[in-house]
Design a protein around this motif. Structure first.
Motif, PDB file in Angstrom:
ATOM      1  N   ARG A 193      11.642  10.343  11.654  1.00 42.74           N
ATOM      2  CA  ARG A 193      10.645   9.285  11.491  1.00 42.74           C
ATOM      3  C   ARG A 193       9.236   9.842  11.389  1.00 42.74           C
ATOM      4  O   ARG A 193       8.446   9.431  10.539  1.00 42.74           O
ATOM      5  N   THR A 194       8.900  10.785  12.264  1.00 40.00           N
ATOM      6  CA  THR A 194       7.554  11.357  12.229  1.00 40.00           C
ATOM      7  C   THR A 194       7.344  12.199  10.976  1.00 40.00           C
ATOM      8  O   THR A 194       6.248  12.212  10.417  1.00 40.00           O
ATOM      9  N   SER A 195       8.374  12.875  10.516  1.00 42.45           N
ATOM     10  CA  SER A 195       8.257  13.653   9.278  1.00 42.45           C
ATOM     11  C   SER A 195       8.024  12.738   8.084  1.00 42.45           C
ATOM     12  O   SER A 195       7.184  13.020   7.220  1.00 42.45           O
ATOM     13  N   ALA A 196       8.754  11.627   8.020  1.00 41.36           N
ATOM     14  CA  ALA A 196       8.577  10.680   6.915  1.00 41.36           C
ATOM     15  C   ALA A 196       7.184  10.064   6.941  1.00 41.36           C
ATOM     16  O   ALA A 196       6.535   9.917   5.898  1.00 41.36           O
ATOM     17  N   ALA A 197       6.697   9.706   8.122  1.00 41.72           N
ATOM     18  CA  ALA A 197       5.358   9.120   8.228  1.00 41.72           C
ATOM     19  C   ALA A 197       4.287  10.135   7.834  1.00 41.72           C
ATOM     20  O   ALA A 197       3.342   9.803   7.111  1.00 41.72           O
ATOM     21  N   SER A 198       4.430  11.366   8.272  1.00 39.97           N
ATOM     22  CA  SER A 198       3.456  12.404   7.919  1.00 39.97           C
ATOM     23  C   SER A 198       3.456  12.681   6.425  1.00 39.97           C
ATOM     24  O   SER A 198       2.392  12.835   5.816  1.00 39.97           O
ATOM     25  N   LEU A 199       4.625  12.731   5.813  1.00 40.92           N
ATOM     26  CA  LEU A 199       4.696  12.962   4.377  1.00 40.92           C
ATOM     27  C   LEU A 199       4.097  11.797   3.600  1.00 40.92           C
ATOM     28  O   LEU A 199       3.459  11.993   2.564  1.00 40.92           O
ATOM     29  N   GLY A 200       4.280  10.573   4.092  1.00 41.08           N
ATOM     30  CA  GLY A 200       3.670   9.418   3.444  1.00 41.08           C
ATOM     31  C   GLY A 200       2.159   9.470   3.491  1.00 41.08           C
ATOM     32  O   GLY A 200       1.487   9.181   2.499  1.00 41.08           O
ATOM     33  N   VAL A 201       1.609   9.841   4.621  1.00 40.67           N
ATOM     34  CA  VAL A 201       0.149   9.950   4.751  1.00 40.67           C
ATOM     35  C   VAL A 201      -0.382  11.077   3.874  1.00 40.67           C
ATOM     36  O   VAL A 201      -1.414  10.930   3.213  1.00 40.67           O
ATOM     37  N   LEU A 202       0.317  12.204   3.834  1.00 40.38           N
ATOM     38  CA  LEU A 202      -0.119  13.315   2.985  1.00 40.38           C
ATOM     39  C   LEU A 202      -0.046  12.947   1.502  1.00 40.38           C
ATOM     40  O   LEU A 202      -0.941  13.296   0.725  1.00 40.38           O
ATOM     41  N   LEU A 203       0.993  12.232   1.103  1.00 45.04           N
ATOM     42  CA  LEU A 203       1.099  11.791  -0.284  1.00 45.04           C
ATOM     43  C   LEU A 203      -0.060  10.879  -0.646  1.00 45.04           C
ATOM     44  O   LEU A 203      -0.674  11.016  -1.706  1.00 45.04           O
ATOM     45  N   PHE A 204      -0.386   9.949   0.251  1.00 41.66           N
ATOM     46  CA  PHE A 204      -1.517   9.059   0.030  1.00 41.66           C
ATOM     47  C   PHE A 204      -2.825   9.839  -0.049  1.00 41.66           C
ATOM     48  O   PHE A 204      -3.652   9.604  -0.931  1.00 41.66           O
TER      49      PHE A 204
END
Length: 76
Positions: free
Chosen positions: A26-37
């Protein structure tokens, strides 16, 4: 980890590894989403949207000046 209980003060929780894996995913997915944004949205598009979303304009102006000054610092 479980605090207290029959195993002592600290003992492994029965479903601890499963929950730790879920948390890591979950934390990896959230971090990747923020980095993509962050990597795909220019600041010139983001800052006016913040003003429309209700962030005070002086705060957005300070963020814009900080953003511009950071690139000036990198150039010098």
């Amino acid at each position: 980890v479980r605090v207290g209980g029959p195993g002592g003060f600290l003992s492994p929780a029965p479903d601890g590894p499963l929950r730790a894996g879920e948390l890591l995913l979950r934390t990896s997915a959230a971090s990747l989403g923020v980095l993509l944004f962050a990597f795909t949205t220019p600041m010139s598009d983001l800052l006016p949207r913040l003003v429309r979303a209700g962030v005070p304009a002086p705060l957005v102006d300070v963020a814009l000046v900080t953003y511009r000054m950071s690139f000036l610092l990198l150039d010098s």
